[in-house]
Scaffold this motif. Sequence first.
Motif, PDB file in Angstrom:
ATOM      1  N   UNK A 392      70.826  -0.456  14.703  1.00 10.70           N
ATOM      2  CA  UNK A 392      71.102  -1.891  14.584  1.00 10.70           C
ATOM      3  C   UNK A 392      69.865  -2.741  14.853  1.00 10.70           C
ATOM      4  N   UNK A 393      69.041  -2.309  15.808  1.00  4.99           N
ATOM      5  CA  UNK A 393      67.797  -3.036  16.075  1.00  4.99           C
ATOM      6  C   UNK A 393      66.863  -2.961  14.877  1.00  4.99           C
ATOM      7  N   UNK A 394      66.748  -1.779  14.280  1.00  9.13           N
ATOM      8  CA  UNK A 394      65.887  -1.624  13.107  1.00  9.13           C
ATOM      9  C   UNK A 394      66.384  -2.461  11.946  1.00  9.13           C
ATOM     10  N   UNK A 395      67.695  -2.553  11.829  1.00  8.26           N
ATOM     11  CA  UNK A 395      68.253  -3.376  10.743  1.00  8.26           C
ATOM     12  C   UNK A 395      67.937  -4.857  10.957  1.00  8.26           C
ATOM     13  N   UNK A 396      68.009  -5.308  12.209  1.00  9.10           N
ATOM     14  CA  UNK A 396      67.702  -6.702  12.500  1.00  9.10           C
ATOM     15  C   UNK A 396      66.221  -7.002  12.267  1.00  9.10           C
ATOM     16  N   UNK A 397      65.361  -6.019  12.519  1.00 11.68           N
ATOM     17  CA  UNK A 397      63.923  -6.197  12.357  1.00 11.68           C
ATOM     18  C   UNK A 397      63.487  -6.144  10.889  1.00 11.68           C
TER      19      UNK A 397
END
Length: 398
Positions: A392-397
Amino acid sequence: MASTRPRTRSQTNGTNMGTNFSRLEATPVASKENGIPLMIAFKSSVSALCGLVFGIAVEKSRVFEPAVVTSQMLFRKFIMMKVFLTSLTVGMFFLSVLSILPFTRKKYLLSRAAFVGSISKKGYFGVSVGAFILGSGMAVVGTCPGLVGIQIGAGVSNAVFTLAGALAGTLLYGLVEPYVTSLTKPTTPIKYHFLYQLMGSPPFIVSFPVFSMLGIVVFSLEMMYPWQYEIAVQASDIVGKPMLANPCWHPYICGTLIGCLQVPLVLIVGETIGGSRCYCTLMSQGIVNNSMKKLSPYLSKFKNGFANWWQVIFIVASALGSFLSATASGQYGNVDGVSPWVASLGGLMITFGARMAGGCTSGHGLSGVGLLNMTSMAAVICIFCGGMVTANLLQLMS
């Protein structure tokens, strides 16, 4: 994983093992059978055959694809979960059966002792942190230690960089292992290793409702998310073709094949499914003098003995099985991987985390939970937590 024979009642009784498992070493101990060339050859052949089946089943399931792993961590697709839970359900059932049959119980106890010996010096904190790192690495690179060889066999782009990162992560952990262990070693030994110990019941009595419930979960997932739509397979891709020529199989078939491998591994090899230890064996081959042994006593323990090398045979054979399966269906080289730098970083994370946790998604997820080991249950939860948070963090980034 140790092959030490249980010698006390508390080690062999399913409901009263206490802390005696803490005396087992975390590395294999050669048995008398290991000195017999024919026995070693037979066990090696079984390891290779199991690895071949494992590689074919995983390649046909498509769970080796980075996009499938990422989609699972984001809860967009559930192919990975279906295959994992089917493998776990089938494996747990057979392990439970082996625990009660008079002519297989001894082999079951030996493999169980081997598993606990591999994590005897670890506590919940260290295992949980390592599992979280492993899960994060899975979200980054889209694979786990046991599937790197399968990615290479299937021709996934940049999979060799994942392998390089995995070997580097193993070396890094081998160098810092004394410090990691001192920081995470539990102050008191784990008293209850297995759920049935805690409940005071025989293994089968506890495992029966567990694998029954898991079966219901798998069935429900398939009802809600049919596998054909998740993989986007067309009927023309399957109908009329030989089994091996199909690009994918039903997750039930793949999961069942993987779960059934616990039987020959326990009865003949004396181990349960696992994959991350093979990297330790490979990296330990570079240790050629006493100075190197002092630099990494941890890795030096994995250098010799069939109990160390069987996983190398298993993983290499799985790569071959994946290659044969992908080639037969015309899928070789059709799967995109991540960039070389990301693959290297993710590879480092998955093996460092797996070694810190004392196992990977195969060792803890399929075998540990299949044995109802409570440390493994905590590890699996942390693997998925690490994967979900990172994905999820990678998707937000992005």
